[in-house]
Structures are given as C-alpha cells and as structure tokens.
Design an enzyme around this catalytic site. Structure first.
Site, short mmCIF file in Angstrom:
data_model
loop_
_atom_site.label_atom_id
_atom_site.label_comp_id
_atom_site.label_asym_id
_atom_site.label_seq_id
_atom_site.Cartn_x
_atom_site.Cartn_y
_atom_site.Cartn_z
N SER A 289 0.86 -1.19 0.00
CA SER A 289 0.00 0.00 0.00
C SER A 289 0.90 1.23 0.00
O SER A 289 1.66 1.45 0.94
CB SER A 289 -0.89 -0.02 1.25
OG SER A 289 -1.58 1.20 1.39
N LYS B 87 -10.39 -5.93 8.45
CA LYS B 87 -9.38 -5.62 9.46
C LYS B 87 -9.99 -6.06 10.79
O LYS B 87 -11.05 -5.55 11.18
CB LYS B 87 -9.09 -4.11 9.51
CG LYS B 87 -8.39 -3.56 8.28
CD LYS B 87 -8.17 -2.06 8.39
CE LYS B 87 -7.53 -1.54 7.10
NZ LYS B 87 -7.51 -0.06 7.06
N LYS C 100 -2.81 5.28 -2.61
CA LYS C 100 -3.75 6.14 -1.89
C LYS C 100 -4.12 7.30 -2.81
O LYS C 100 -3.25 7.83 -3.52
CB LYS C 100 -3.09 6.67 -0.62
CG LYS C 100 -2.81 5.58 0.41
CD LYS C 100 -4.09 5.10 1.06
CE LYS C 100 -3.81 4.16 2.22
NZ LYS C 100 -5.05 3.73 2.88
N GLU D 214 -11.29 1.35 -3.21
CA GLU D 214 -11.54 1.16 -1.78
C GLU D 214 -12.05 2.42 -1.10
O GLU D 214 -11.47 3.49 -1.25
CB GLU D 214 -10.23 0.69 -1.13
CG GLU D 214 -10.32 0.39 0.36
CD GLU D 214 -8.98 -0.12 0.92
OE1 GLU D 214 -8.06 -0.43 0.13
OE2 GLU D 214 -8.85 -0.19 2.16
N ASP E 139 -13.91 -0.50 3.42
CA ASP E 139 -12.98 -0.65 4.55
C ASP E 139 -13.66 0.00 5.76
O ASP E 139 -14.38 -0.68 6.52
CB ASP E 139 -11.64 0.03 4.18
CG ASP E 139 -10.62 0.08 5.31
OD1 ASP E 139 -10.97 -0.23 6.46
OD2 ASP E 139 -9.45 0.48 5.08
N ASP F 155 -7.20 3.51 -2.96
CA ASP F 155 -7.88 3.65 -1.66
C ASP F 155 -8.03 5.13 -1.34
O ASP F 155 -7.04 5.86 -1.23
CB ASP F 155 -7.04 2.95 -0.58
CG ASP F 155 -7.74 2.94 0.79
OD1 ASP F 155 -8.88 3.44 0.89
OD2 ASP F 155 -7.13 2.41 1.75
N GLY G 264 -4.52 -3.70 6.34
CA GLY G 264 -3.42 -3.50 7.29
C GLY G 264 -3.50 -2.12 7.92
O GLY G 264 -4.16 -1.22 7.40
N LYS H 88 -1.35 -1.03 -4.24
CA LYS H 88 -2.48 -0.15 -3.94
C LYS H 88 -1.92 1.26 -3.79
O LYS H 88 -0.87 1.43 -3.19
CB LYS H 88 -3.15 -0.63 -2.65
CG LYS H 88 -3.94 0.39 -1.87
CD LYS H 88 -4.75 -0.29 -0.78
CE LYS H 88 -4.78 0.53 0.50
NZ LYS H 88 -5.54 -0.16 1.58
O1 OSB Z 1 -7.04 2.44 4.73
O2 OSB Z 1 -6.07 0.60 4.47
C1 OSB Z 1 -6.09 1.71 4.98
C2 OSB Z 1 -2.86 2.32 6.94
C3 OSB Z 1 -3.34 3.03 8.03
C4 OSB Z 1 -4.68 3.31 8.09
C5 OSB Z 1 -5.54 2.90 7.06
C6 OSB Z 1 -5.08 2.18 5.98
C7 OSB Z 1 -3.69 1.92 5.91
C8 OSB Z 1 -3.07 1.25 4.77
C9 OSB Z 1 -1.74 0.57 5.03
O3 OSB Z 1 -3.50 1.27 3.65
C10 OSB Z 1 -1.81 -0.89 4.92
C11 OSB Z 1 -0.57 -1.55 5.47
O4 OSB Z 1 -0.51 -1.83 6.68
O5 OSB Z 1 0.35 -1.80 4.69
MG MG Z 2 -8.32 1.39 3.43
#
Ligand code: OSB
Ligand code: MG
Length: 371
Positions: free
Chosen positions: A135, A262, A163, A213, A238, A188, A290, A161
């Site tokens: 991510s 999660k 952001k 996402e 999520d 995401d 995660g 992924k």
């Molecule tokens: O939205 O998935 C999310 C990290 C912190 C808070 C929210 C998210 C995330 C990530 C990181 O996308 C995922 C990872 O742990 O690699």
């Molecule tokens: Mg997310």
C-alpha cells in the site's frame, strides 16, 4: 484463563518512509502493545489506532482511556474462557473496536499457547502462505509515485495499492497504469469523496483496477450502493464495515463487491472471522487490510488471511517495508511469488525484543490482579 496481569505499552516507532493518506501524513507509527499474563503464559496483542483520529475516531489516547478505565477493570483477575466470553463482557462498551481488538488478540495468543496451536490452526486456515501486496502513500508527484511503485514491483510485489485524495486521483492512477499495463492495481480514498465527485472519479473505471476502496464516507453504505451502480470496477469497503452486522447491511444493499477485513475495525479477530464467513456464504471475496502493524499485528493478519475466502492479496507487506527495527524478534519477508509465510508457532508465533520494546515505549501502565 485467569488473567493475572495486564500491561499496556503506548509505543511510537519510526517508519522507514512517511505514509500519507487523504487524512494525513505519519512519520512515526503509534500503537499500544497489550501484554497479558495468565497461568504461566504471556499473550501479546496490538491495538492499532494512530496518534490522530484520521482513519476513524479512535486514537492511541482514547484507546489508552478505554483500556485502562473500562476494559481492564472488566477482565483483570477474572477467568476469561475465550473470545466469545470476552466479547460478552465488553459488549456494553459502545464502539472503540480498535481498543477491544488489541485485547482479544492477546487472548488468542494465550489460547493458542495453551493449546500448543497456531492461530492459523485455531481459525481453520487453509494456506501456509498468503498473497500480499503493498500500500503506497501519496507521493510528491505522479512521477515519484511511479518510481516508488517501480521500486516495490522490482522487490516482487505483484499487487500495488495507491492512496488517492481529491486532486491526486485520476492522474496518479493513470500514471501508474501507463507505466505498468498488467499490474494488479487498486486505489484507496479513505472516505475522501462524496457522490458529487462521481464525474471526477469516472475515468478510474477505465484503468482496469482490481477495486476502488472506501471512496465515500464511513457511514454512507447506501451512497456506496449508488456509486457501485455507476461503476464497473468493484467498490471495496474498509471504514464502513465496523461489525458483522455492517457487512450484512453492505451485502443486502449491494453497496460493494469486495470487503477489506481488518480485525481491529470490527472489534476483534472473532468478529473478523464472522465477517469472513458471512462474505463466503454470500460469494463476496475479501482481503486482509493493514494498519502499518508491528510484527505482532502482522502475525495476526497473516493467520487471519489464511482463511479460505481471503482470495485477493492483502495489505500485509514485509517488515522492512515499514520498520528498520521492530518489536518482534521475527521479521516477515516477501517470497519470490509475492507471498508471506503464515507463522506456525503456538499462538501468534512471535516473540518480543524487550530492548526494542523498551526503546519505543512512551508510556507503560501495569495492572496486577489482587490474589
Ligand atoms: O485504509 O487501508 C487503509 C494504513 C493506516 C490506516 C488505514 C489504511 C492503511 C493502509 C496501510 O492502507 C496498509 C498496510 O498496513 O500496509
Ligand atoms: Mg483502506
């Protein structure tokens, strides 16, 4: 299991690179390590809120408050039989799922150690290694994002992924798609948009993304349904899925075609397994999300992701993608086939590096049961 002592470590660990999302930028990861002693065994759990209430309303501060003032008094010195028993005891605490989930994780670690079984075995996992992706936070420019993606693709991550946020969406995603025409790619938004933004986001539908996402607000399950009707690309929820009930709402409303699970967000591993089972019954694929976990939470994520309906790659990257130094002695590495091995030891299957834990601890609170 009689819970003899509970220790909370509020810790802060430097990330190898800043992580930027639509809700903010983190350079250090805060979380709370929960240590429970019971009948000669030690269980570890991780509470994953960050310092700021950006992902959801919880923070390390609120979690400390809920843990010490409400959860610990309900369970310390008592005999907690299993995760269901724990959930029953904390059922009158509304919300605060990330706080509850950290304690439930420590209980699972104890249950596994007592039974001499890994969480993977206790949950009925069906695979020894799980497919993973990476991510990527928002980078300075679309060009630097492409360079960052290239770095991780070269390391062997078969799914990326990125952001997105308003102003940094279609252009960023298009740049990565152009550089990697066949990459398994997804985006995401962390709740950054509303239905008014559909025309802006529509070009994403032409980029052959695995999923989009959480584009809309956390409490907008119905608006996600309206969006999904206009998009070919699967919408993945999520933040919106905070319990097995919410998973049912999303399924019944046809608000998404994929769910990111999660354990923390739904209040614990037991609840995550319920969401998994419900999605399996309804033929909705899931993947493991995660929260930039330490080795403790990563072990938990890998065990969960070994369940059968985790058919999409998870946000569970190798340890070196997050931390140069971790609080577990074990480090997780990426295999050549973009997978990570599920731990096989009893419980979570990880051990704590006491020196690292001490160095990263901002505040430590211990509660000992009166004998
Ligand atoms: O939205 O998935 C999310 C990290 C912190 C808070 C929210 C998210 C995330 C990530 C990181 O996308 C995922 C990872 O742990 O690699
Ligand atoms: Mg997310």
């Amino acid at each position: 299991m009689k819970l003899e002592s509970i220790t909370l470590h509020h810790i802060s660990m430097p990330l190898v690179a800043p992580f930027e999302t639509s809700f903010g930028r983190e350079t250090d990861r805060e979380c709370i390590l929960v240590i429970i002693k019971s009948e000669g065994l030690i269980g570890y759990g991780e509470c994953v809120p960050s310092r700021d209430p950006g992902y959801n309303y919880e923070t390390t501060g609120t979690a400390m408050h809920i843990l010490k003032d409400f959860i610990v008094p309900l369970i310390l010195g008592t005999d907690v039989k299993d995760a269901a028993d724990f959930q029953e005891r904390v059922s009158r605490i509304r919300g605060h799922h990330l706080a509850k989930a950290g304690v439930e994780m420590a209980l699972w670690d104890l249950l596994g150690k007592r039974a001499g079984k890994s969480l993977h075995e206790l949950f009925g996992g069906v695979r020894e290694k799980v497919e993973v992706g990476v991510s990527l936070g928002i980078q300075e420019s679309a060009q630097s994002l492409v360079r960052t993606a290239a770095h991780f693709v070269k390391q062997g991550y078969a799914r990326v992924k990125i952001k997105i946020k308003p102003g940094r969406d279609v252009e960023d995603a298009s740049a990565v798609r152009q550089a990697f025409p066949n990459l398994r790619l997804q985006v995401d938004a962390n709740s950054a948009y509303s239905l008014n933004d559909m025309q802006t986001l529509k070009p994403l539908d032409k980029l052959n993304l695995l999923l989009i996402e959480q584009p809309l607000f956390e409490d907008d399950i119905w608006d996600h349904h309206k969006m999904q009707e206009q998009f070919e690309t699967p919408i993945c929820l999520d933040e919106s899925i905070v319990s097995p009930r919410h998973a049912r709402y999303a399924i019944e409303m046809k608000a998404c075609r994929v769910i990111n699970i999660k354990a923390a967000r739904v209040g614990g591993l037991s609840q995550a397994v319920m969401v998994h089972d419900l999605c399996l019954e309804n033929k909705l694929p899931v993947w493991c999300g995660g929260m930039l976990e330490t080795g403790v939470g990563r072990a938990s994520n890998l065990a969960l992701a070994s369940l059968p309906n985790f058919v999409l790659p998870g946000d569970v990257s190798a340890s070196d993608r997050y931390y140069a130094r971790d609080i577990t002695n074990e480090r997780f590495v990426l295999n050549a086939d973009s997978t990570i091995d599920v731990p096989g030891g009893a419980g979570l299957g990880v051990t704590i590096n006491e020196k690292a834990l001490k160095d990263f601890t901002l505040l430590e609170l211990s509660f000992v049961a009166k004998s």
